[in-house]
Design a protein around this motif. Structure first.
Motif, PDB file in Angstrom:
ATOM      1  N   VAL A 180       6.568   0.304 -11.857  1.00 11.61           N
ATOM      2  CA  VAL A 180       6.146   1.121 -10.460  1.00 11.61           C
ATOM      3  C   VAL A 180       4.815   0.040  -9.626  1.00 11.61           C
ATOM      4  O   VAL A 180       4.215   0.568 -10.102  1.00 11.61           O
ATOM      5  N   PRO A 181       5.346  -0.753  -8.509  1.00 11.63           N
ATOM      6  CA  PRO A 181       4.091  -1.856  -8.692  1.00 11.63           C
ATOM      7  C   PRO A 181       3.122  -0.171  -7.447  1.00 11.63           C
ATOM      8  O   PRO A 181       3.506   0.834  -7.180  1.00 11.63           O
ATOM      9  N   GLY A 182       1.947  -0.762  -7.036  1.00  6.52           N
ATOM     10  CA  GLY A 182       1.569  -0.310  -6.116  1.00  6.52           C
ATOM     11  C   GLY A 182       2.178  -0.486  -4.602  1.00  6.52           C
ATOM     12  O   GLY A 182       2.316  -1.417  -4.438  1.00  6.52           O
ATOM     13  N   LEU A 183       1.813   1.015  -3.464  1.00 11.31           N
ATOM     14  CA  LEU A 183       2.424   0.695  -2.456  1.00 11.31           C
ATOM     15  C   LEU A 183       1.407   0.658  -1.426  1.00 11.31           C
ATOM     16  O   LEU A 183       1.949   0.273  -0.359  1.00 11.31           O
ATOM     17  N   PHE A 184       0.253   0.614  -1.223  1.00  8.73           N
ATOM     18  CA  PHE A 184      -0.434   1.542  -0.999  1.00  8.73           C
ATOM     19  C   PHE A 184      -2.115   0.982  -1.111  1.00  8.73           C
ATOM     20  O   PHE A 184      -1.798   0.944  -1.957  1.00  8.73           O
ATOM     21  N   PRO A 185      -2.853   0.513  -0.169  1.00 12.78           N
ATOM     22  CA  PRO A 185      -4.509   0.052  -0.300  1.00 12.78           C
ATOM     23  C   PRO A 185      -4.704   0.945  -1.586  1.00 12.78           C
ATOM     24  O   PRO A 185      -4.283   2.624  -1.203  1.00 12.78           O
ATOM     25  N   THR A 186      -6.102   0.644  -1.837  1.00 13.04           N
ATOM     26  CA  THR A 186      -7.128   1.512  -2.746  1.00 13.04           C
ATOM     27  C   THR A 186      -7.750   2.134  -1.764  1.00 13.04           C
ATOM     28  O   THR A 186      -8.534   3.281  -2.183  1.00 13.04           O
ATOM     29  N   GLY A 187      -8.255   2.073  -0.944  1.00 13.67           N
ATOM     30  CA  GLY A 187      -9.122   2.172  -0.332  1.00 13.67           C
ATOM     31  C   GLY A 187      -9.700   1.406   1.020  1.00 13.67           C
ATOM     32  O   GLY A 187      -8.474   0.141   1.105  1.00 13.67           O
ATOM     33  N   GLY A 188     -10.366   2.415   2.127  1.00 17.34           N
ATOM     34  CA  GLY A 188     -10.793   1.353   3.026  1.00 17.34           C
ATOM     35  C   GLY A 188      -9.883   1.095   4.263  1.00 17.34           C
ATOM     36  O   GLY A 188      -9.394   2.075   3.875  1.00 17.34           O
ATOM     37  N   MET A 189     -10.131   1.302   5.677  1.00 20.64           N
ATOM     38  CA  MET A 189      -9.470   1.329   6.463  1.00 20.64           C
ATOM     39  C   MET A 189      -8.501   0.177   7.125  1.00 20.64           C
ATOM     40  O   MET A 189      -7.566   0.831   7.923  1.00 20.64           O
ATOM     41  N   GLU A 190      -8.786  -1.179   6.794  1.00 19.02           N
ATOM     42  CA  GLU A 190      -7.986  -2.241   6.970  1.00 19.02           C
ATOM     43  C   GLU A 190      -9.093  -3.515   6.164  1.00 19.02           C
ATOM     44  O   GLU A 190      -9.340  -3.251   6.005  1.00 19.02           O
ATOM     45  N   SER A 191      -7.343  -4.299   6.357  1.00 18.53           N
ATOM     46  CA  SER A 191      -7.994  -5.399   5.584  1.00 18.53           C
ATOM     47  C   SER A 191      -9.008  -6.257   6.556  1.00 18.53           C
ATOM     48  O   SER A 191      -9.456  -6.731   5.311  1.00 18.53           O
ATOM     49  N   GLY A 192      -9.286  -6.229   7.031  1.00 14.59           N
ATOM     50  CA  GLY A 192      -9.720  -7.045   7.993  1.00 14.59           C
ATOM     51  C   GLY A 192      -9.411  -8.757   8.595  1.00 14.59           C
ATOM     52  O   GLY A 192     -10.060  -9.333   9.133  1.00 14.59           O
ATOM     53  N   ASP A 193      -8.051  -8.667   7.699  1.00 16.17           N
ATOM     54  CA  ASP A 193      -7.795 -10.804   9.147  1.00 16.17           C
ATOM     55  C   ASP A 193      -6.599 -10.029   9.450  1.00 16.17           C
ATOM     56  O   ASP A 193      -5.608 -11.164   9.340  1.00 16.17           O
TER      57      ASP A 193
END
Length: 339
Positions: A180-193
């Motif tokens: 099962v792959p990771g579906l969501f970011p591990t942390g932070g509020m946004e990627s920034g790009d």
């Protein structure tokens, strides 16, 4: 005319009673806020650690430079003088200057408030709505399969530490487990790009896991409190009378039982609204969310005394304000409270 005139003294008496009740609650809130102001000064000075040594760690610093920093931070003054200046400044709205960020505490807090309001605001709205709905349903049909299942799940989630649940969600839904792959970011509020609509989608993507963590614990508490309160009301004679008048079961629940069961729930909902400002320190830290909770954790590590004191005041002040609003709302829901 006689009936109208007869009710006027009653309304005036009720208004005077509410005014006395509100004045007492306002006075109590003011005392509580001053107690928080005093406690916030002394409690954080018990924390082990020297802010000057922590901030200069890894940098060659002479004794004279350390002494200069202590004078700059006001740490060379007697404790009573530090306390007097702290109280005077706080009462005038000045929360001081952060040691580590070298910026006004008020500005630092203002920068982090939007992120905290977004995270905890979304979570509070969701778990209050879900908890109240399911708490009402399970209580009205208590003893059934749905009641037992929902109550068991709620008890389990309420007993789970929020930081542990957050870490579990990161492991399973961010890092991935097995195939099962990771579906969501591990942390932070946004990627920034990203910008525009793509940025909004990116922020929503980052919101999922921390909001899910807060909702899981918050909905469980709301459900159990609402269920317990409604069960206490269900044996009331007024419900039997309402049914005897021919009201349908749904109308009896909606018009009579639920409004009378709301008093303890109102307190909890307003406390949760206080958490909208206070945020969740553990959850924000686990998910590296750039809000007030994460800022408080950073400040404690130094300890950055002006910053932790300012945040403590904001957190406690929000809770006191929400409790005050709940107290002022009680007599509107049940006039007997102010008598």
């Amino acid at each position: 005319m006689t009936a109208v005139a007869a009710t006027a003294p009653g309304r005036r008496a009720a208004a005077r009673g509410y005014a006395r009740y509100a004045a007492g609650k306002l006075g109590g809130a003011a005392v509580s806020l001053f107690a928080v102001l005093v406690t916030g000064f002394f409690i954080f000075r018990i924390i082990p650690g020297d802010p000057v040594k922590v901030l200069t760690q890894g940098t060659p610093t002479t004794a004279e430079e350390l002494a200069a920093l202590r004078r700059q931070f006001g740490l060379d003054q007697p404790l009573w003088q530090q306390f007097t200046e702290y109280v005077t400044s706080a009462l005038s709205g000045d929360l001081g200057m952060s040691y580590q960020f070298r910026a006004p505490v008020g500005e630092l807090i203002a920068q982090k408030v939007p992120a905290t309001l977004l995270l905890t605001g979304v979570a509070v709205v969701l778990y209050s709505a879900i908890g109240l709905r399911l708490g009402t349903r399970t209580a009205w049909r208590h003893g059934g399969t749905a009641d037992r299942v929902h109550t068991a799940i709620a008890l389990t989630l309420w007993s789970v530490p929020s930081f542990w649940l957050g870490l579990l969600l990161i492991v399973t839904l961010s890092v991935g487990v097995g195939p099962v792959p990771g579906l969501f970011p591990t942390g932070g509020m946004e990627s920034g790009d990203t910008t525009g609509a793509a940025r909004a989608v990116d922020i929503a993507h980052h919101l999922v896991l921390p909001v899910l963590t807060l909702v899981a614990v918050g909905y469980a508490q709301t459900l159990l409190v609402m269920r317990s309160s409604l069960l206490d009301e269900m044996g009331g004679d007024y419900l039997t009378t309402a049914r005897a008048k021919g009201l349908r079961d749904a109308a009896v629940r909606r018009r009579h039982a639920v409004p009378n069961a709301l008093l303890p729930v109102v307190t909890m909902v307003f406390i949760n609204l206080g958490h909208v400002v206070a945020g969740s320190i553990l959850v924000e830290t686990v998910f590296s969310w750039p809000g007030l909770g994460g800022l408080f954790y950073q400040a404690l590590r130094v300890p950055d005394l002006p910053l932790v004191q300012g945040l403590f005041m904001v957190f406690a002040g929000a809770m006191i304000l929400m409790n005050l609003l709940a107290d002022l709302l009680y007599p509107l829901l049940d006039p007997r409270v102010s008598r």
